[in-house]
Design a protein around this motif. Structure first.
Motif, mmCIF file in Angstrom:
data_model
loop_
_atom_site.group_PDB
_atom_site.id
_atom_site.type_symbol
_atom_site.label_atom_id
_atom_site.label_comp_id
_atom_site.label_asym_id
_atom_site.label_seq_id
_atom_site.Cartn_x
_atom_site.Cartn_y
_atom_site.Cartn_z
ATOM 1 N N VAL A 36 -5.439 -13.343 55.134
ATOM 2 C CA VAL A 36 -6.823 -13.404 55.630
ATOM 3 C C VAL A 36 -6.975 -14.558 56.622
ATOM 4 O O VAL A 36 -7.394 -14.355 57.758
ATOM 5 N N PHE A 37 -6.670 -15.781 56.184
ATOM 6 C CA PHE A 37 -6.771 -16.919 57.121
ATOM 7 C C PHE A 37 -5.602 -17.875 56.882
ATOM 8 O O PHE A 37 -5.093 -17.967 55.761
ATOM 9 N N PRO A 38 -5.153 -18.570 57.927
ATOM 10 C CA PRO A 38 -4.014 -19.458 57.767
ATOM 11 C C PRO A 38 -4.369 -20.668 56.911
ATOM 12 O O PRO A 38 -5.479 -21.205 57.036
ATOM 13 N N PHE A 39 -3.444 -21.065 56.049
ATOM 14 C CA PHE A 39 -3.683 -22.251 55.229
ATOM 15 C C PHE A 39 -3.728 -23.470 56.160
ATOM 16 O O PHE A 39 -2.804 -23.686 56.955
ATOM 17 N N PRO A 40 -4.799 -24.276 56.081
ATOM 18 C CA PRO A 40 -4.970 -25.366 57.052
ATOM 19 C C PRO A 40 -4.131 -26.600 56.720
ATOM 20 O O PRO A 40 -4.643 -27.642 56.322
ATOM 21 N N VAL A 41 -2.839 -26.463 56.908
ATOM 22 C CA VAL A 41 -1.928 -27.584 56.583
ATOM 23 C C VAL A 41 -2.175 -28.759 57.533
ATOM 24 O O VAL A 41 -2.787 -28.591 58.601
ATOM 25 N N ASP A 97 5.757 -10.355 79.586
ATOM 26 C CA ASP A 97 4.688 -9.339 79.562
ATOM 27 C C ASP A 97 4.196 -9.044 78.149
ATOM 28 O O ASP A 97 3.448 -8.081 77.941
ATOM 29 N N VAL A 98 4.640 -9.826 77.182
ATOM 30 C CA VAL A 98 4.222 -9.592 75.786
ATOM 31 C C VAL A 98 3.482 -10.826 75.296
ATOM 32 O O VAL A 98 4.013 -11.934 75.333
ATOM 33 N N HIS A 99 2.262 -10.621 74.861
ATOM 34 C CA HIS A 99 1.411 -11.756 74.497
ATOM 35 C C HIS A 99 0.940 -11.643 73.056
ATOM 36 O O HIS A 99 0.902 -10.559 72.488
ATOM 37 N N TRP A 100 0.532 -12.791 72.546
ATOM 38 C CA TRP A 100 0.085 -12.865 71.155
ATOM 39 C C TRP A 100 -1.240 -13.618 71.105
ATOM 40 O O TRP A 100 -1.330 -14.751 71.579
ATOM 41 N N VAL A 101 -2.264 -12.943 70.601
ATOM 42 C CA VAL A 101 -3.578 -13.581 70.416
ATOM 43 C C VAL A 101 -3.963 -13.285 68.972
ATOM 44 O O VAL A 101 -4.033 -12.122 68.581
ATOM 45 N N SER A 102 -4.190 -14.328 68.177
ATOM 46 C CA SER A 102 -4.359 -14.066 66.747
ATOM 47 C C SER A 102 -5.310 -15.055 66.097
ATOM 48 O O SER A 102 -5.512 -16.169 66.600
ATOM 49 N N SER A 103 -5.840 -14.630 64.953
ATOM 50 C CA SER A 103 -6.719 -15.523 64.182
ATOM 51 C C SER A 103 -6.020 -16.851 63.888
ATOM 52 O O SER A 103 -6.674 -17.858 63.652
ATOM 53 N N ALA A 104 -4.691 -16.854 63.914
ATOM 54 C CA ALA A 104 -3.955 -18.107 63.670
ATOM 55 C C ALA A 104 -4.254 -19.127 64.766
ATOM 56 O O ALA A 104 -4.021 -20.316 64.593
ATOM 57 N N GLN A 105 -4.758 -18.650 65.920
ATOM 58 C CA GLN A 105 -5.027 -19.573 67.036
ATOM 59 C C GLN A 105 -6.439 -20.140 67.013
ATOM 60 O O GLN A 105 -6.826 -20.860 67.929
ATOM 61 N N ILE A 106 -7.202 -19.818 65.983
ATOM 62 C CA ILE A 106 -8.521 -20.440 65.850
ATOM 63 C C ILE A 106 -8.289 -21.854 65.340
ATOM 64 O O ILE A 106 -7.897 -22.039 64.195
ATOM 65 N N GLN A 107 -8.472 -22.813 66.213
ATOM 66 C CA GLN A 107 -8.170 -24.193 65.836
ATOM 67 C C GLN A 107 -9.454 -24.927 65.491
ATOM 68 O O GLN A 107 -10.451 -24.807 66.200
ATOM 69 N N ASN A 108 -9.403 -25.659 64.412
ATOM 70 C CA ASN A 108 -10.572 -26.430 63.985
ATOM 71 C C ASN A 108 -11.813 -25.557 63.866
ATOM 72 O O ASN A 108 -12.896 -25.922 64.287
ATOM 73 N N GLY A 109 -11.614 -24.384 63.332
ATOM 74 C CA GLY A 109 -12.752 -23.489 63.111
ATOM 75 C C GLY A 109 -12.491 -22.727 61.826
ATOM 76 O O GLY A 109 -11.389 -22.776 61.289
ATOM 77 N N THR A 110 -13.492 -22.015 61.332
ATOM 78 C CA THR A 110 -13.272 -21.188 60.150
ATOM 79 C C THR A 110 -13.095 -19.760 60.627
ATOM 80 O O THR A 110 -13.464 -19.433 61.760
#
Ligand code: FAD
Length: 443
Positions: free
Chosen positions: A381-386, A401-414
Motif C-alpha cells: 500500500v505505502f512504502p515504509f518510511p525508513v 524510453d522506459v520510465h517509472w513513476v510510482s507512489s514510492a516517489q511521494i516524498q515527505n507526504g502521505t
C-alpha cells in the motif's frame, strides 16, 4: 512537439491521470490495467446490495489536485462536504476527540502532557522543511517535543496502528507529513477542514474518468496485465497477457518498485537492488455492511493495542444515508507487512475476530446486525518510511524510453489521491517537456 505512442502500465489514479495528461498534450496513449476495472486501491466493489469503495476514501477541502481533476470531470459541483467527528478508544472507554474541548477532557493525559501534545502538533504544522526530518528517528523527535509519557500513551499506539511494531525504525518525516495534511486547510486560508465525497463514491469518479480517457482517444485496455517491458532499439516493447510484444515510443510504469522489477528483465543490477529494497506496508481491510449506522465517528483511533484491527472508519458517519440505502458501512483496517500471519487468516477467522473486536469498542453492537462482510488484502500500500528514505530511492533511468513513476516517489507526504494526482501531473509535465528523455520526477 513530436506526437508519440506511449504505453502507461497500471490504471490506478496515478496511471489514469498520467494517461489523461499525455493525451491532452497530443500523444497517442494506451493504458494497460490488469484488473477488470480502473482504480486500483481506489476502486469500488459490491458489498451486499451496496456498491461503494473497496477501501475508505475521503477528499479533503484542501485537496486541490483531486478537486481540480473532479472539476475537469464535471463532478466537483456535486461534492458533499461535512465536518466529521472522531473518537478515541483507550483503557476500555470510547470518547470523543472531535474538538479542543474534547481534548481538554481527555483523561489519558494530564494537563502538562496535553500542553506538550498541542505544542508538538502546532510545531509540526508550521515546520516547512520535511526533508530535514527524514534522518531523524520518529521516537527521538517525539520524545524531545512531547516527552516520554505522551510518546508512550498517545503517539506510540497511533504509530503502531499504521507501521506496526517496526515504528521506531520510521523517520519523523512520516508523522510530520500526516500532521501537515490534517492542517493543510488552515494553511491554505480555509478556517476549518472538511471531508467530502462524490455521490456514488469512487465508482462514479472512475466511470467518468474512463469515459474522459476514451473521449481523449486513450485506448483503455482492462483485464490486461503486463508481463514484461523491454527497452529496444527505437522504443519500448510491452508484453501483456494477450500476445505478442507491442512496440511503443515510450513506456511508463506506474506500479510499486517490486512489481516493476518483476517485469523488467534488462534492469541494471544496481537499480534492481535499490528498487527491490523499497519495503512496503500492506493492509488487510474488512468492510462491514450493517443494518443501520453504528456511531457518529468517521474515524476512531485505537490506543488499546490488543484489538485485531488498527482503527475503525465509519463511512456512514460521513456519507448521506441515501448513498448506502440506509445501511451502516464500517471499515476495519489492519496495516501490516505481507509477511504478517494476518494475511493468511481466512475470511471466516477474520470475521469472527473483527466482529468480537468491534463489540468490545461498541458493547451495544450485535453480530446479527451484519448484512455483508468482505475482506480486501493488499500486499503493498505505502512504502515504509525508513530513515533517509529519499536518499535511498533509485535515481537512474530504467532505459532511455522506459520510465517509472510510482507512489514510492511521494516524498515527505502521505499516500493519498491528492498526492498521487499531483505526482502524475508533475511527472507528465517532466516527461512531455523532455520528450520522454528525462525520467526523474521533480519532488
Ligand atoms: C485503506 C486505504 C484508505 C485510503 N484512504 C484514502 C483517503 O481517504 N483519501 C485519499 O485521498 N486516498 C486514500 N487512499 C490512498 C489512495 O487509494 C492511493 O493514493 C491511490 O489510489 C494510489 O494510486 P496508484 O495508481 O498509485 O496505485 P494503485 O491504486 O495501486 O494502482 C496500481 C494499478 O496497477 C495495476 N497493476 C498492477 N500490476 C499490473 C500489471 N502487471 N499490469 C497492468 N496493471 C497492473 C493494479 O491493478 C492497479 O490498478 C487510501 C488507500 C488505502 C489502501
Amino acid at each position: 512537439m513530436v506526437e508519440r505512442d506511449w504505453a502507461v502500465v497500471g490504471g490506478g489514479m496515478l496511471g489514469a491521470t498520467l494517461a489523461l495528461r499525455l493525451a491532452a498534450a497530443g500523444h497517442r496513449v494506451t493504458l494497460f490495467e490488469g484488473a477488470p476495472s480502473l482504480g486500483g486501491l481506489a476502486s469500488a466493489w459490491r458489498l451486499g446490495d451496496v456498491v461503494w469503495d473497496r477501501h475508505y476514501h475521503v477528499t479533503l477541502l484542501s485537496d486541490r489536485h483531486t478537486r481540480g481533476l473532479l472539476r475537469e470531470l464535471g463532478l466537483e459541483d456535486e461534492m458533499r462536504w461535512t465536518q466529521t467527528r472522531s473518537g478515541l478508544y483507550g483503557a476500555g472507554r470510547l470518547v470523543s476527540v472531535s474538538n479542543t474541548l474534547d481534548y481538554a477532557r481527555l483523561d489519558l493525559l494530564g494537563w502538562s502532557d496535553k500542553a506538550r501534545l498541542a505544542g508538538t502538533i502546532l510545531w509540526a504544522s508550521r515546520w516547512r522543511d520535511g526533508a530535514s526530518l527524514e534522518e531523524r528517528p520518529v521516537e527521538d523527535w517525539l520524545r524531545r517535543l512531547s516527552g516520554s509519557r505522551v510518546l508512550e500513551r498517545f503517539w506510540a499506539p497511533l504509530l503502531r496502528s499504521k507501521l506496526g511494531d517496526r515504528y521506531p525504525e520510521a523517520s519523523a518525516a512520516f508523522l510530520w507529513a500526516t500532521i501537515q495534511r490534517l492542517y493543510a486547510a488552515r494553511r491554505s486560508g480555509l478556517k476549518v477542514e472538511m471531508f467530502g465525497y462524490v455521490p456514488g463514491g469512487y465508482a462514479r469518479v472512475l466511470e467518468r474518468l474512463q469515459q474522459r480517457l476514451e473521449e481523449m482517444g486513450v485506448e483503455v485496455r482492462l483485464d490486461t496485465p503486463v508481463k514484461e517491458v523491454r527497452q529496444v532499439e527505437g522504443g519500448a516493447t510491452v508484453v501483456s497477457n494477450d500476445g505478442e510484444p507491442a512496440l511503443f515510443d515510450r513506456a511508463v510504469l506506474t506500479l510499486t518498485p517490486r512489481r516493476c522489477v518483476a517485469m523488467l528483465p534488462d534492469l541494471e543490477p544496481g537499480i534492481r537492488d535499490q528498487m527491490a529494497a523499497v519495503d512496503y506496508q500492506g493492509i488487510v481491510c474488512a468492510a462491514v455492511l450493517l443494518d443501520r449506522p453504528l456511531a457518529d465517528y468517521y474515524l476512531t483511533y485505537l490506543v488499546d493495542e490488543d484489538l485485531p484491527f488498527t482503527a475503525i472508519v465509519e463511512m456512514s458517519a460521513l456519507v448521506d444515508r441515501d448513498q448506502l440505502g440506509g445501511h451502516g458501512l464500517v471499515y476495519l483496517p489492519c496495516y501490516a507487512p505481507v509477511s504478517d500471519p494476518i494475511f493468511r487468516r481466512s475470511d471466516d477467522e477474520l470475521r469472527r475476530s473483527f466482529l468480537d473486536g468491534l463489540a468490545r469498542v461498541h458493547p451495544e453492537f450485535e453480530p446479527s446486525r451484519v448484512r455483508a462482510f468482505r475482506v480486501s488484502r493488499v500486499a503493498e500500500v505505502f512504502p515504509f518510511p525508513v530513515l533517509g528514505y529519499t536518499r535511498k530511492l533509485p535515481t537512474g533511468t530504467l532505459g532511455p524510453d522506459v520510465h517509472w513513476v510510482s507512489s514510492a516517489q511521494i516524498q515527505n507526504g502521505t499516500l493519498n489521491v491528492d498526492e498521487t494526482v499531483a505526482l502524475a501531473e508533475r511527472a507528465a509535465a517532466a516527461l512531455i517537456g523532455s520528450d520522454g528523455r528525462e525520467s526523474r520526477v521533480p519532488a
